[in-house]
Design a protein around this motif. Sequence first.
Motif, PDB file in Angstrom:
ATOM      1  N   ASN A   1      -0.485 -39.831 -11.591  1.00  0.00           N
ATOM      2  CA  ASN A   1      -1.256 -40.713 -10.710  1.00  0.00           C
ATOM      3  C   ASN A   1      -2.687 -40.196 -10.578  1.00  0.00           C
ATOM      4  OD1 ASN A   1      -1.691 -42.902  -8.987  1.00  0.00           O
ATOM      5  ND2 ASN A   1      -1.171 -41.700  -7.172  1.00  0.00           N
ATOM      6  N   PHE A   2      -3.300 -39.902 -11.724  1.00  0.00           N
ATOM      7  CA  PHE A   2      -4.671 -39.412 -11.722  1.00  0.00           C
ATOM      8  C   PHE A   2      -5.637 -40.570 -11.479  1.00  0.00           C
ATOM      9  CE2 PHE A   2      -2.526 -36.407 -14.708  1.00  0.00           C
ATOM     10  CZ  PHE A   2      -2.598 -35.294 -13.887  1.00  0.00           C
ATOM     11  N   GLN A   3      -6.693 -40.300 -10.734  1.00  0.00           N
ATOM     12  CA  GLN A   3      -7.717 -41.305 -10.448  1.00  0.00           C
ATOM     13  C   GLN A   3      -8.865 -41.124 -11.448  1.00  0.00           C
ATOM     14  OE1 GLN A   3      -8.709 -40.846  -6.294  1.00  0.00           O
ATOM     15  NE2 GLN A   3      -6.862 -41.908  -5.619  1.00  0.00           N
ATOM     16  N   PHE A   4      -8.684 -41.663 -12.641  1.00  0.00           N
ATOM     17  CA  PHE A   4      -9.673 -41.493 -13.697  1.00  0.00           C
ATOM     18  C   PHE A   4     -10.979 -42.215 -13.374  1.00  0.00           C
ATOM     19  CE2 PHE A   4      -5.584 -40.944 -15.897  1.00  0.00           C
ATOM     20  CZ  PHE A   4      -5.810 -39.736 -16.527  1.00  0.00           C
ATOM     21  N   VAL A   5     -10.886 -43.418 -12.852  1.00  0.00           N
ATOM     22  CA  VAL A   5     -12.083 -44.221 -12.601  1.00  0.00           C
ATOM     23  C   VAL A   5     -12.992 -43.551 -11.580  1.00  0.00           C
ATOM     24  CG1 VAL A   5     -12.897 -46.464 -11.763  1.00  0.00           C
ATOM     25  CG2 VAL A   5     -10.889 -46.345 -13.247  1.00  0.00           C
ATOM     26  N   ARG A   6     -12.420 -42.782 -10.711  1.00  0.00           N
ATOM     27  CA  ARG A   6     -13.196 -42.118  -9.663  1.00  0.00           C
ATOM     28  C   ARG A   6     -14.307 -41.238 -10.240  1.00  0.00           C
ATOM     29  NH1 ARG A   6     -10.506 -38.144  -5.036  1.00  0.00           N
ATOM     30  NH2 ARG A   6     -12.452 -37.668  -3.905  1.00  0.00           N
ATOM     31  N   PHE A   7     -14.072 -40.675 -11.429  1.00  0.00           N
ATOM     32  CA  PHE A   7     -15.052 -39.767 -12.041  1.00  0.00           C
ATOM     33  C   PHE A   7     -15.780 -40.424 -13.214  1.00  0.00           C
ATOM     34  CE2 PHE A   7     -11.552 -37.228 -10.301  1.00  0.00           C
ATOM     35  CZ  PHE A   7     -12.242 -36.408  -9.418  1.00  0.00           C
TER      36      PHE A   7
ATOM     37  N   GLU B   1      -7.824 -49.934  -9.764  1.00  0.00           N
ATOM     38  CA  GLU B   1      -6.470 -49.397  -9.652  1.00  0.00           C
ATOM     39  C   GLU B   1      -5.621 -49.798 -10.859  1.00  0.00           C
ATOM     40  OE1 GLU B   1      -4.618 -50.225  -5.928  1.00  0.00           O
ATOM     41  OE2 GLU B   1      -6.448 -49.890  -4.776  1.00  0.00           O
ATOM     42  N   VAL B   2      -5.845 -51.016 -11.364  1.00  0.00           N
ATOM     43  CA  VAL B   2      -5.105 -51.444 -12.548  1.00  0.00           C
ATOM     44  C   VAL B   2      -5.486 -50.585 -13.750  1.00  0.00           C
ATOM     45  CG1 VAL B   2      -4.619 -53.374 -14.096  1.00  0.00           C
ATOM     46  CG2 VAL B   2      -4.976 -53.795 -11.665  1.00  0.00           C
ATOM     47  N   ILE B   3      -6.760 -50.260 -13.872  1.00  0.00           N
ATOM     48  CA  ILE B   3      -7.211 -49.408 -14.979  1.00  0.00           C
ATOM     49  C   ILE B   3      -6.592 -48.023 -14.866  1.00  0.00           C
ATOM     50  CG2 ILE B   3      -9.221 -48.266 -15.970  1.00  0.00           C
ATOM     51  CD1 ILE B   3     -10.852 -50.747 -15.282  1.00  0.00           C
ATOM     52  N   ASP B   4      -6.612 -47.430 -13.666  1.00  0.00           N
ATOM     53  CA  ASP B   4      -5.995 -46.121 -13.462  1.00  0.00           C
ATOM     54  C   ASP B   4      -4.504 -46.161 -13.788  1.00  0.00           C
ATOM     55  OD1 ASP B   4      -8.199 -44.631 -12.771  1.00  0.00           O
ATOM     56  OD2 ASP B   4      -8.022 -45.023 -10.620  1.00  0.00           O
ATOM     57  N   LEU B   5      -3.825 -47.184 -13.337  1.00  0.00           N
ATOM     58  CA  LEU B   5      -2.395 -47.323 -13.587  1.00  0.00           C
ATOM     59  C   LEU B   5      -2.114 -47.417 -15.084  1.00  0.00           C
ATOM     60  CD1 LEU B   5       0.521 -47.821 -12.581  1.00  0.00           C
ATOM     61  CD2 LEU B   5      -0.038 -50.264 -12.493  1.00  0.00           C
ATOM     62  N   SER B   6      -2.890 -48.196 -15.802  1.00  0.00           N
ATOM     63  CA  SER B   6      -2.670 -48.385 -17.234  1.00  0.00           C
ATOM     64  C   SER B   6      -2.892 -47.085 -18.005  1.00  0.00           C
ATOM     65  CB  SER B   6      -3.609 -49.474 -17.768  1.00  0.00           C
ATOM     66  OG  SER B   6      -3.424 -50.683 -17.071  1.00  0.00           O
TER      67      SER B   6
ATOM     68  N   GLN C   1     -14.057 -60.158 -10.297  1.00  0.00           N
ATOM     69  CA  GLN C   1     -15.498 -60.099 -10.368  1.00  0.00           C
ATOM     70  C   GLN C   1     -15.914 -58.724 -10.860  1.00  0.00           C
ATOM     71  OE1 GLN C   1     -17.325 -62.749  -9.782  1.00  0.00           O
ATOM     72  NE2 GLN C   1     -15.460 -63.911  -9.357  1.00  0.00           N
ATOM     73  N   PRO C   2     -17.125 -58.641 -11.441  1.00  0.00           N
ATOM     74  CA  PRO C   2     -17.616 -57.331 -11.862  1.00  0.00           C
ATOM     75  C   PRO C   2     -17.634 -56.354 -10.695  1.00  0.00           C
ATOM     76  CG  PRO C   2     -18.995 -59.092 -12.734  1.00  0.00           C
ATOM     77  CD  PRO C   2     -18.060 -59.720 -11.759  1.00  0.00           C
ATOM     78  N   VAL C   3     -17.243 -55.137 -10.984  1.00  0.00           N
ATOM     79  CA  VAL C   3     -17.145 -54.120  -9.932  1.00  0.00           C
ATOM     80  C   VAL C   3     -18.101 -52.987 -10.253  1.00  0.00           C
ATOM     81  CG1 VAL C   3     -15.603 -52.532  -8.753  1.00  0.00           C
ATOM     82  CG2 VAL C   3     -14.727 -54.693  -9.606  1.00  0.00           C
ATOM     83  N   LYS C   4     -18.876 -52.523  -9.284  1.00  0.00           N
ATOM     84  CA  LYS C   4     -19.749 -51.391  -9.491  1.00  0.00           C
ATOM     85  C   LYS C   4     -18.972 -50.097  -9.324  1.00  0.00           C
ATOM     86  CE  LYS C   4     -24.016 -53.650  -8.059  1.00  0.00           C
ATOM     87  NZ  LYS C   4     -25.184 -53.580  -7.144  1.00  0.00           N
ATOM     88  N   LEU C   5     -19.230 -49.164 -10.248  1.00  0.00           N
ATOM     89  CA  LEU C   5     -18.525 -47.891 -10.183  1.00  0.00           C
ATOM     90  C   LEU C   5     -18.826 -47.200  -8.878  1.00  0.00           C
ATOM     91  CD1 LEU C   5     -19.087 -46.548 -13.808  1.00  0.00           C
ATOM     92  CD2 LEU C   5     -17.063 -47.635 -12.864  1.00  0.00           C
ATOM     93  N   GLY C   6     -17.789 -46.733  -8.223  1.00  0.00           N
ATOM     94  CA  GLY C   6     -17.956 -45.994  -6.983  1.00  0.00           C
ATOM     95  C   GLY C   6     -18.062 -46.888  -5.758  1.00  0.00           C
ATOM     96  N   MET C   7     -18.092 -48.221  -5.951  1.00  0.00           N
ATOM     97  CA  MET C   7     -18.267 -49.120  -4.815  1.00  0.00           C
ATOM     98  C   MET C   7     -17.019 -49.947  -4.521  1.00  0.00           C
ATOM     99  SD  MET C   7     -21.289 -48.479  -3.821  1.00  0.00           S
ATOM    100  CE  MET C   7     -21.562 -49.854  -2.704  1.00  0.00           C
ATOM    101  N   ALA C   8     -16.037 -49.881  -5.421  1.00  0.00           N
ATOM    102  CA  ALA C   8     -14.826 -50.675  -5.200  1.00  0.00           C
ATOM    103  C   ALA C   8     -13.986 -50.047  -4.118  1.00  0.00           C
ATOM    104  CB  ALA C   8     -14.033 -50.784  -6.504  1.00  0.00           C
TER     105      ALA C   8
END
Length: 329
Positions: A17-23, A243-248, A319-326
Motif C-alpha cells: 500500500n505504497f503511496q507512489f503518487v505522493r512523491f 488512489e486508483v493509480i496507487d492501487l494499480s 478531471q485533470p488533477v494537480k500533483l499534490g493538490m488532490a
Amino acid sequence: MAMRGWPLIKLLPQKTNFQFVRFAKLFGALSAVLCIASIIGCFWPGLNMGIDFRGGASLEVAKPAGQVLALDDIRGSVSDLGLGDVQVQGIARRDTNVADGSTAVVRFQIPEGADQTQVVRRVEGAISGAVGEVTYSGVEVVGSKVSGELFRSGLIALGLAVVLMFAYIWFRFEPQFGLGAVAGLLHDVILVFGLIVVMRLEFSLNMVAAILTVIGYSMNDTVVVFDRLRENLRKYKTMPLREVIDLSINETLSRTIITGLTAVMVLAALAFLGGEALFGFSIALMFGIIVGTYSSIYVGAPIILLWGVKRGGSSDEAQPVKLGMASRP
C-alpha cells in the motif's frame, strides 16, 4: 504450484500500500534534471563512438581448416595497441562456407592522422604473436562517411521505435496513456545515453540494439501497469484518480519486481562472465531495465494524473488533477 519452487518469492509481500503518487513531484523533478544532464553529456564530452560510427579497418584472420582461433587472445593483443574499440567475431571459411572456428574478422580503429598501412601491420604482428602463424586477407577500411550514415540510421531506428510504441498505446488505450508511455520511453532512452557517457562505454551497433531492447522492456512493463489501471478505473468509478493509480501500481508491484530481478540477475552474469565484448551491452541493458521500471511508476502514471481520464460516462469523467493538490485518503 510454481511458487513452491521459488521460496525467496515468499519474502515479497503479497499486498502493498505504497503511496507512489505522493512523491511524483519530487521524482519528476529529479528525472528532469538527470535527463537534461544526459542530453548535455551527449554533446559535451560527447559519446565515445565505436568502430561502427567512427570508422576503422577490418581484416580476416584464418588458420588451417580444423584449427581453432583463440578469439579472446586476438582481442586482447589488439586492445593492447591502444586503438580504441576492438571487435573480433568468428565467421565461416571462404572456401568451405563452414564456421569451424578457424576464421575470424577483426575490426579496429585507425587513429586520426596515422598511416593505415602501418597500423594494419602492427595489428597483424600483434595477432601473430598471440595466436601463432595465421593468414590475413580481406583488409577493408570504413570511412567516416559510411560511419555517419550508420549513426543516422541508428538514431532513425530509435526514433521510429518510439513513434510506433506511441501509436500502439494510443490505439490500445487513450491519448493520455500514449503520451505517458512515450514520455517514459524517452526518459529511459535519454538516461541510458547518460550512462554511456558517464561510464565512457563504446557506442556501437550493439548499444543501439541494447537501447531498442530497453524500449521493448519498458513498454511491456508500462502496458502491464496501464492495463491494470484501466481495469481499476472501470471498477472504482468514484475513487480519486491518484488512489486508483496507487492501487494499480501496488497490485502489479510484485510481478514487476520478480521480472526485473530475474532479468538483472541474468544480465549481471552476462556482464561479468561474457567478456569485454558483452560488458557494455549488458550494463546498458541492466540499467535500462531498472529505469524502465522506475519510469512506469514516476513518469508515465503522473502524466495521466495531470491530464485526467474518462471513466465510461460523462458523469464519471475524471478531471485533470494537480500533483499534490488532490484529496488524500
